[in-house]
Design an enzyme around this catalytic site. Structure first.
Site, PDB file in Angstrom:
ATOM      1  CE  LYS A  57      -4.415  -1.325   0.170  1.00  0.00           C
ATOM      2  NZ  LYS A  57      -5.441  -0.848  -0.783  1.00  0.00           N
ATOM      3  CB  SER A 313      -0.652  -8.275  -0.854  1.00  0.00           C
ATOM      4  OG  SER A 313      -1.607  -8.909  -0.032  1.00  0.00           O
TER       5      SER A 313
END
Length: 328
Positions: A57, A313
């Site tokens: 992110k 992720s």
């Protein structure tokens, strides 16, 4: 607070890569011989759990905030997130000297709330079942003149996330690997869409799949319907990072065109993937960060004789959740 209608391209992803150079970590692409032998394929794992703030992110947040006009940056930014986007925005804003306010659910993992606050952000908590996070963020934006950094449905955020795919393909080539399929998690679809832009530009015949937790398979339903579909939120999921109720408008426009489809995994399969990542790769993955690996390990996709890449992720997981996964 409506996102730009501009659809990002691979050129936007390449521009983001130039802007992020020296700020984001070029995370490793890992493989384990014993795991390859067990699966009968070559499995490559992009370790975004080792990125700044513990997830991919940071890439999208830094790219988006960097591109705001000076006047907007002077006022500050606001975002909503259960944790990974929160930390990414907070850290990117801190690095750029911008004030950040983050709207977070009260039941977000304690680690994610604590880390977001440690990066200097102001946190506004809400009840996930009763309150409207978008309305709260909009009210703050209107009252304080804050710029909104969307967690996925923004072309600059999506382009930043796509740099994961650029790196993955470059690193695979350095390893002498020709990638047949790439799997990435999806909440709103920004990561997998950005990755697809990069992967398909490099190797059009490669498949790109998104992976979702059971009960939150809005991409699978949307692909079947041919338009974004909102799910009816039911039982909770361990994959707290992947609980968006429907794909974004921008992300769906890209993903409907480029993705091969969506693969859905259970909480237990995500836990088993977390344990496998620890055992074979010495990586800490959170449940949402492990779903792409889980789809491969649980046989959701034929892999024998192929080269498969998955995005791990994120790794922001509370200790008790991680202990439970290792015990499965």
């Amino acid at each position: 607070m409506s996102p730009s209608e501009r659809i990002p391209t691979v050129e936007d992803v390449r521009a983001a890569a130039s802007l992020l150079r020296g700020h984001a970590i070029r995370t490793p692409l890992l493989e384990a011989r014993l795991l390859n032998e067990e699966l009968g394929c070559r499995l490559l794992v992009k370790a975004e759990c080792l990125q700044r703030t513990g997830s991919f992110k940071f890439r999208g947040a830094f790219n988006a905030i960097s591109r705001l006009p000076d006047a907007a940056r002077d006022c500050g930014v606001v975002a909503f997130s259960s944790g990974n986007h929160a930390q990414g925005v907070a850290a990117a804003a801190q690095a750029l000297g911008v004030r950040a306010t983050i709207v977070m659910p009260e039941d977000a993992p304690a680690m994610k709330i604590a880390n977001t606050r440690a990066y200097g952000a102001r946190i506004v908590l809400y009840n996930r079942l009763k309150d409207d996070r978008a309305a709260i963020a909009q009210a703050l934006a209107d009252k304080e003149g804050l710029a909104f950094v969307h967690p996925y449905d923004d072309p600059d955020v999506m382009a930043g996330q796509g740099t994961v795919g650029l790196e993955l393909m470059e690193q695979a080539a350095d390893l002498g690997a020709t990638v047949d399929a790439v799997l990435a998690p999806a909440s709103g679809g920004g990561l997998v869409g950005g990755v697809a832009l990069a992967v398909k530009a490099e190797r059009p015949e490669a498949e790109v799949w998104t992976t979702e937790p059971e009960g939150y398979d809005d991409h699978a339903l949307s692909f079947a319907a041919g338009k974004p579909v909102a799910i009816q939120i039911g039982k909770p999921s361990l994959a707290d990072a992947l609980l968006a109720p429907q794909p974004g408008a921008i992300t769906f426009a890209v993903n409907q065109r480029l993705l091969a489809g969506s693969l859905v995994v259970s909480d237990r399969e995500a836990q088993q993937a977390m344990a496998a990542a620890f055992r074979h790769l010495k990586l800490v993955l959170e449940p949402g960060g492990a779903v792409a690996l889980a789809a491969v390990l649980s046989g959701k996709l034929p892999v024998r004789g192929r080269t498969i890449a998955v995005v791990g992720s994120g790794g922001n997981v509370d200790a008790e959740v991680y202990r439970a996964a290792l015990a499965v």
